[in-house]
Each structure stands twice: as structure tokens, then as C-alpha cells.
Write a protein that holds these residues in place. Structure first.
Motif, mmCIF file in Angstrom:
data_model
loop_
_atom_site.group_PDB
_atom_site.id
_atom_site.type_symbol
_atom_site.label_atom_id
_atom_site.label_comp_id
_atom_site.label_asym_id
_atom_site.label_seq_id
_atom_site.Cartn_x
_atom_site.Cartn_y
_atom_site.Cartn_z
ATOM 1 N N LYS A 64 58.780 118.677 -13.606
ATOM 2 C CA LYS A 64 57.803 119.376 -12.962
ATOM 3 C C LYS A 64 56.839 118.234 -12.106
ATOM 4 C CE LYS A 64 56.864 123.787 -15.201
ATOM 5 N NZ LYS A 64 56.181 124.599 -16.165
ATOM 6 N N LEU A 65 56.602 117.048 -12.901
ATOM 7 C CA LEU A 65 55.974 116.001 -12.341
ATOM 8 C C LEU A 65 56.621 115.575 -11.061
ATOM 9 C CD1 LEU A 65 53.732 113.657 -12.077
ATOM 10 C CD2 LEU A 65 55.008 112.398 -13.509
ATOM 11 N N SER A 66 58.130 115.365 -11.073
ATOM 12 C CA SER A 66 58.977 114.800 -10.011
ATOM 13 C C SER A 66 58.963 115.740 -8.762
ATOM 14 C CB SER A 66 60.213 114.505 -10.639
ATOM 15 O OG SER A 66 60.354 113.739 -11.582
ATOM 16 N N TYR A 67 58.744 117.056 -9.327
ATOM 17 C CA TYR A 67 58.628 118.103 -8.134
ATOM 18 C C TYR A 67 57.420 117.800 -7.266
ATOM 19 C CZ TYR A 67 58.029 122.821 -6.207
ATOM 20 O OH TYR A 67 57.664 123.657 -5.260
ATOM 21 N N LYS A 68 56.512 117.643 -8.109
ATOM 22 C CA LYS A 68 55.051 117.773 -7.274
ATOM 23 C C LYS A 68 55.245 116.700 -6.173
ATOM 24 C CE LYS A 68 51.932 119.122 -11.099
ATOM 25 N NZ LYS A 68 50.985 118.490 -11.951
ATOM 26 N N HIS A 69 55.964 115.530 -6.401
ATOM 27 C CA HIS A 69 56.081 114.339 -5.630
ATOM 28 C C HIS A 69 57.009 114.707 -4.258
ATOM 29 C CE1 HIS A 69 53.382 111.565 -7.591
ATOM 30 N NE2 HIS A 69 53.461 112.370 -8.555
ATOM 31 N N LEU A 70 57.750 115.699 -4.460
ATOM 32 C CA LEU A 70 58.434 115.904 -3.353
ATOM 33 C C LEU A 70 57.555 116.258 -1.952
ATOM 34 C CD1 LEU A 70 61.107 118.165 -4.792
ATOM 35 C CD2 LEU A 70 61.462 115.791 -4.468
ATOM 36 N N ASP A 116 60.885 128.792 -11.591
ATOM 37 C CA ASP A 116 59.410 128.616 -12.236
ATOM 38 C C ASP A 116 58.303 128.324 -11.022
ATOM 39 O OD1 ASP A 116 57.661 128.641 -14.377
ATOM 40 O OD2 ASP A 116 57.401 126.469 -13.942
ATOM 41 N N VAL A 117 58.938 127.437 -10.066
ATOM 42 C CA VAL A 117 58.132 127.350 -8.811
ATOM 43 C C VAL A 117 57.953 128.047 -7.609
ATOM 44 C CG1 VAL A 117 58.260 124.688 -9.495
ATOM 45 C CG2 VAL A 117 59.680 125.701 -7.779
ATOM 46 N N THR A 118 58.773 129.271 -7.932
ATOM 47 C CA THR A 118 58.823 130.156 -6.730
ATOM 48 C C THR A 118 58.876 131.661 -7.288
ATOM 49 O OG1 THR A 118 59.795 130.987 -4.672
ATOM 50 C CG2 THR A 118 61.385 129.711 -6.121
#
Length: 641
Positions: A382-388, A463-465
Motif C-alpha cells: 500500500k505504501l508503494s502504491y501511494k507513491h505511484l 482494495d484501492v478501487t
């Protein structure tokens, strides 16, 4: 559109503001239920607003396609359902309604201070320097594990009964990677006469598993009825006394009766001595139920192997391995707990960050903290996704529309991203090239694995959509969320789902006709003639008709589809001619087949104005070219290669 232009411009400005608010509120929504609810409503209204603007674009394209009609028909148009007066009235109502909704939510945001401080997103340049890595180059610390498993499997050669070896452990440990290493080992290749790989995940179905094994063993499609006894006989016939190895990947089903009563008697009674079934699972209970050999528990990587895997990602993309970065990196590696997927993802994230303070910020994030010796990979993902980037987030989240382990075709995926406006033009880089950059970046950061997703990444995408859904069975239809905009379902499921999408005004990706549709795939259907109504899909960018072997005719007004970029006609062996005036489709980049006709508007000269064509083009009925002069007109040497 007298009287509407002011409202339309206001809506466009508000949409830009909404986009900013969504980006700022995203992080807070994870911990604040009220913000999450407000943000969900704002997203829904943003889609509604975008549809209103789409209505304007659609009407403009519709009128453009009607240019040249008689004056009488233009006059009649003012009293039909396409009347400009009625359109103006209807759009005025829609505009005022959606602006009212947006203003209400913005007022609510200001009243309750829902917006966090502006979070500036660092834009990274799109790199063209890296290519997809061979997966074997990213495997660290597993050679000894592979040797142990290979030796164990080879030592079962005198066992008359089929042996079952479970490989288990938490998600992200590399169970499937180890299984692939074993499966492709040279000694294994030579030892087993039959090798089969079947992925199950949530769908652990006896009939589906038997049919898959029969198809893999016989190397041909199994069209037998779903009768267990018939399938049992066919299984015995195709496997015979061959020594086989069957890999069953990602088993979740903990129903002991299904294994003991249904599958075990069938699978463990065929094959020659030394046959093996290898099972990968996260569940210790599954391993206990299916084992005949002692289950192999996957362990975390050692500290040294963890560092090598992380450093391979973090320092191989232009970031120098400075002493201070290496020191921070080792502390981050410790937070990853030896989980390969976490290490690769974090390494991929940090490979785009060159400053010490950026690395420190990642280190100080609340990720992967050791809770009683237990490490979890999802917070790290999730942290890596935030930085996309915002574009990459949209493109990654869209992949939730596909089933787990679905093999995505790269070109098709990029076309879907383009069709949904997830990719924005940047300088001289066109959308296709930008899409390829995004795809390669997601692969580099381990969000995609070539054209598949790790099941944990699929869980993250879901989870993110809440805007994507894949319908795998009728039981799921009732659970569909109101906000779904992208949906994938099989032909049979679509037929069972009549009325399912009634009222879903925001739907953008589905095999159904709608004026907002950008992407339509009817490949493999039995259609003989495309309906003329397709020519009213003025926004359509991609039309795929691959292997529509009975298709004889395209609609006569296809030249109206001025937005069309990709037209796939591979395998349309019965197609007799193209639509008239094909040369008006100036935006076509991909046209796989052109059938030369003799009537006006159907000749090969129609290709001369299609200057954007690239890839390969199959020309049929060349004998119908009227003259040598006509043959010269396409000027194929001037087109893109």
C-alpha cells in the motif's frame, strides 16, 4: 449552444478542482470513515459530471457525422428526438443538477475541513532505458530450496501411489516462484513424462480441475459433459501409466471432504510409479489435508539474500549506492521481514528516489513493523502504491476488472487505459508510447509480472478501487456496487445478466452498446453482420472482431466513427468488403485487414489518407484493383512501420 456555454465552462473548472480535492483527500480517507464516505460520493458525482461533458462531445460528433444531409432533414431535426432545442433543454437541466451536487459537497468540505494540506506529487520522467527483466535474474536465496525439492521429487520414483507435496507459507514468500524453478529444472524435465500446471485460487472446482488436467495431458480441448464418471475414464486414458508431475498453484479450499472423497481417489489412482502432485498454498490446514509427504514451509529470506534482492532493484536504475542510502536501505530491508515481494516492491519504489530525505521518509513510514515476530506484506504494498503517479494508480487499479491469474495482453490493456482517459498526452510522446512507459514501470515496481499480477497485487487493486468488477458467477451479481464503472464478464454471464446494468450511467467498459463506450470487444462471436447502431458509438476508439469467422459485412456508415484508433479483423475469413469511404477514418493506427472492393468508396485508394497506420496490414481481393494507378494511391511506403 447559446445559454449553455457558461455553465459548461463552470463545470469543466469544477471538475479540475474536484480532481485536486480527490488527490488531497485520498490519504486521509484511509483512517477517517467520514472522509472516505464523502470522497466516494464526490467520485460518483465526478463521473456523472464527466458524462454530462461527454454528452456534449457525443452530440458534436453526431452532428458532424450528419453534415451534408438535405435542408429538409435539417428542418425536421428540430422536431425529432435529436432536436437541438430539446437537447439544449435537457443539457441545461443536467448541467444545473450536477453543478448543484458539486457545490453542495464542496460546501460540506469547507464546513467540516475535510481537505488536508495540499500534497504535491513529484512527477518522475518516463524512462525508456530499462526493459523487462528475466525473472530468473531476480531470484535470490532459493537455489538450495530448489535442490531440496528436486531431490525429494526424484527420490519418489519407486512409490507406486501418487505422492502429494504441499509448499506453504504466507503471501509474498515466493511459493509460486519456487514451484516454477522446480517445474523448469532440467532433471525434472527429463524425469517426468507428463508435466502439468493448473492455477486454482478461489475457484477450486472438481470438474474444472479434471478438465484442465485432461486438456494439459492430451494437449487438446476437452468438450466432454460435466459428468465425473466420464471425466474419470478420460483422465485414465490420457495419463495412462505415464509418470506425471502436476502443479496445483494457490489452493485456498479447506474442505477436507472435497479432497478425500472427490479428488484424491481420482488423481491418486492414475499414472505410473513416482508420479507427484505439488501444491502451493498459504493455508497450513490445506497442507495438512492434502499431504502424503511432509509439507515444505517457505521461510523468509536471509538478511544477506534480502539485501541483495532489494539492492538489485533499488540501485540498478540510475540511483547510486551511496553509504548513507545503503545504511537507510538496510533498515528498510529489516522492515520487510525477508518477504521477497515486499523487498522487490520497496526496491522498485526507491529506485525512483535519489535524495536522502526521500529515503528517510520511507523508512519512517509505519510499514512492516514486527508484531510479535509476524511481518505483513500488504502495508508495504500500500505504501508503494501511494507513491505511484496519479496515472499509474488509475492504470494499476483498473487491473482489478480482470480475474485472478488472468493473462492480460499488453496492447489490449494499454488500449483500455487509453479508452478510459487514464493516460494524458505529455509533450511529443503519444498515448500508446506513454502507455508502454506506464506498463514497463508497473512491471519494474513488481505491480505487474509481465502480463499477470501476483494474487496479493490483485487483492491490492481490488482494495484501492470500488469502480471495477469481474463477474465470475451469477451469485455475485447481487453484490455489485452502485459505483462500478468497469466490468468484465463472459459471454454466458452477459446473457444471464440482462437488466443487470440498468441505470448504471457511469459504465465505461462492458460488452454492451452505450454512447459513452470507448472500447468494444466482440471477438469470437457468431455475429454475421454488425448492427448499424454501432455507427452511433461516436466515441469508440477500439473495436476488436478477432476470429468472428461468420462476419460477412461491416456497417455501411462506419466512416462516422472518426475517433476509431484500432480495428482488429484477424480471422474474419467470411468478410466480403469494407464499409464505404473508409479513408475518412483518419485516426486509425491499427487496421489488420482491408478487403478491396469494386464499387465507389470501397477501392484500395481508400488507404491513401490513412497516414497513421502502423503494424501489419493484410490486403485481400487484390485482383479487384481497377488499374495500376489505383494500386499506387495507398502510398504504403509513406506510412508508419
Amino acid at each position: 449552444m447559446c445559454g449553455l456555454d457558461g455553465d459548461r465552462r463552470t463545470l469543466e473548472r469544477h471538475l479540475l478542482a474536484v480532481e485536486c480535492k480527490l488527490a488531497n483527500a485520498e490519504e486521509r480517507s484511509e483512517t477517517n470513515g467520514y472522509v472516505k464516505s464523502w470522497m466516494k460520493e464526490l467520485k460518483s458525482i465526478a463521473y456523472e459530471a464527466n458524462d454530462v461533458l461527454d454528452d456534449f462531445r457525443y452530440e458534436a460528433l453526431r452532428r458532424q457525422s450528419k453534415i451534408g444531409k438535405s435542408t429538409t432533414r435539417k428542418v425536421l431535426g428540430y422536431i425529432t428526438r435529436h432536436s437541438p432545442l430539446l437537447f439544449r433543454f435537457e443539457m441545461s437541466r443536467k448541467l444545473k443538477n450536477v453543478l448543484k451536487k458539486i457545490n453542495k459537497l464542496v460546501k460540506e468540505m469547507n464546513t467540516f475541513d475535510l481537505e488536508s494540506s495540499v500534497r504535491k506529487e513529484r512527477q518522475h520522467p518516463w524512462r525508456q532505458t530499462h526493459s523487462k527483466l528475466d525473472d530468473t535474474k531476480e531470484i535470490f536465496g532459493r537455489d538450495e530450496d530448489k535442490k531440496v525439492v528436486v531431490k525429494l521429487l526424484l527420490n519418489q520414483q519407486d512409490q507406486r501411489n501418487v505422492q502429494v507435496l504441499p509448499i506453504f507459507g504466507m503471501g509474498g514468500l515466493g511459493k509460486t516462484t519456487l514451484a516454477k524453478m522446480v517445474y523448469n529444472d532440467q532433471q525434472i524435465q527429463e524425469h517426468f513424462q507428463l508435466k502439468m500446471w493448473h492455477y486454482v485460487s478461489d475457484n477450486f472446482n472438481v470438474v474444472a480441475l479434471l478438465k484442465s488436467i485432461i486438456e494439459l495431458a492430451g494437449n487438446k480441448r476437452c468438450d466432454m459433459p460435466d459428468t465425473i464418471e466420464l471425466l474419470r475414464k478420460q483422465l485414465e486414458e490420457v495419463i495412462g501409466q505415464n509418470r506425471f508431475m502436476l502443479m496445483i498453484d494457490d489452493v485456498w479450499n479447506e474442505n477436507e471432504r472435497m479432497w478425500e472423497d472427490d479428488l484424491k481417489p481420482l488423481l491418486c489412482s492414475v499414472g505410473g510409479p513416482g508420479s507427484i502432485i505439488v501444491v502451493t498454498t498459504r493455508s497450513h490446514k490445506v497442507a495438512s489435508i492434502m499431504q502424503t509427504l511432509r509439507p515444505l514451509k517457505r521461510e523468509c529470506l536471509s538478511e544477506q539474500d534480502s539485501w541483495e534482492l532489494f539492492a538489485h532493484k533499488a540501485f540498478s536504475n540510475g540511483v547510486e549506492e551511496q553509504a548513507e542510502l545503503a545504511s537507510i536501505g538496510r533498515r528498510i530491508v529489516n522492515k520487510c521481514g525477508g518477504l521477497p515481494l515486499a523487498l522487490k516492491t520497496m526496491g522498485g519504489l526507491l529506485s525512483s528516489k535519489e535524495k536522502v530525505q526521500e529515503w528517510k521518509a520511507i523508512e519512517e513510514s509505519n510499514i512492516g513493523d514486527n508484531d510479535g515476530g509476524k511481518y505483513e506484506v500488504m502495508p508495504i504494498l500500500k505504501l508503494s502504491y501511494k507513491h505511484l503517479s496519479s496515472e499509474m494508480k488509475l492504470c494499476f487499479a483498473f487491473c482489478a476488472v480482470f480475474y485472478k491469474d488472468y493473462e492480460m495482453e499488453k496492447d489490449r490493456l494499454i488500449q483500455l487505459w487509453m479508452a478510459n482517459c487514464f493516460i494524458q498526452e505529455e509533450g511529443t510522446v503519444d498515448l500508446v508510447q506513454k502507455g508502454e512507459f506506464i506498463f514497463d514501470e508497473l512491471v519494474w515496481r513488481s505491480f505487474l509480472q509481465d502480463c499477470k499480477m501476483h494474487d496479493l497485487m490483485h487483492d491490492l487493486a481490488k482494495d484501492v478501487t470500488e469502480e471495477c468488477a469481474s463477474i465470475e458467477g451469477s451469485s455475485q451479481q447481487k453484490a455489485l456496487l452502485k459505483g462500478v464503472c468497469h466490468m468484465k464478464m463472459s459471454k454466458a454471464e452477459l446473457q444471464r445478466s440482462s437488466g443487470l446494468c440498468k441505470g448504471r450511467t457511469y459504465l465505461r467498459t462492458l460488452l454492451a452498446h452505450a454512447k459513452h463506450l470507448r472500447y468494444l470487444d466482440l471477438s469470437g462471436s457468431d455475429i454475421v453482420r454488425l448492427p448499424d447502431s454501432i455507427c452511433m458509438l461516436y466515441n469508440l476508439q477500439t473495436l476488436r472482431l478477432i476470429d468472428c469467422q461468420n462476419l460477412q459485412q461491416l456497417p455501411k456508415d462506419m466512416a462516422r466513427l472518426r475517433k476509431l484508433i484500432h480495428l482488429y479483423l484477424f480471422g474474419c475469413d467470411s468478410l466480403k468488403s469494407m464499409s464505404p469511404n473508409f479513408g475518412l477514418l483518419h485516426n486509425l493506427h491499427i487496421l489488420t485487414t482491408f478487403v478491396v472492393g469494386t464499387r465507389d468508396g470501397l477501392g484500395i485508394e481508400q488507404l491513401k489518407d490513412l497516414q497513421c497506420l502502423s503494424n501489419s496490414l493484410e490486403l485481400l481481393n487484390l485482383s479487384k484493383i481497377k488499374s495500376g494507378e489505383n494500386a499506387k494511391q495507398p502510398q504504403s511506403e509513406e506510412k508508419s512501420k
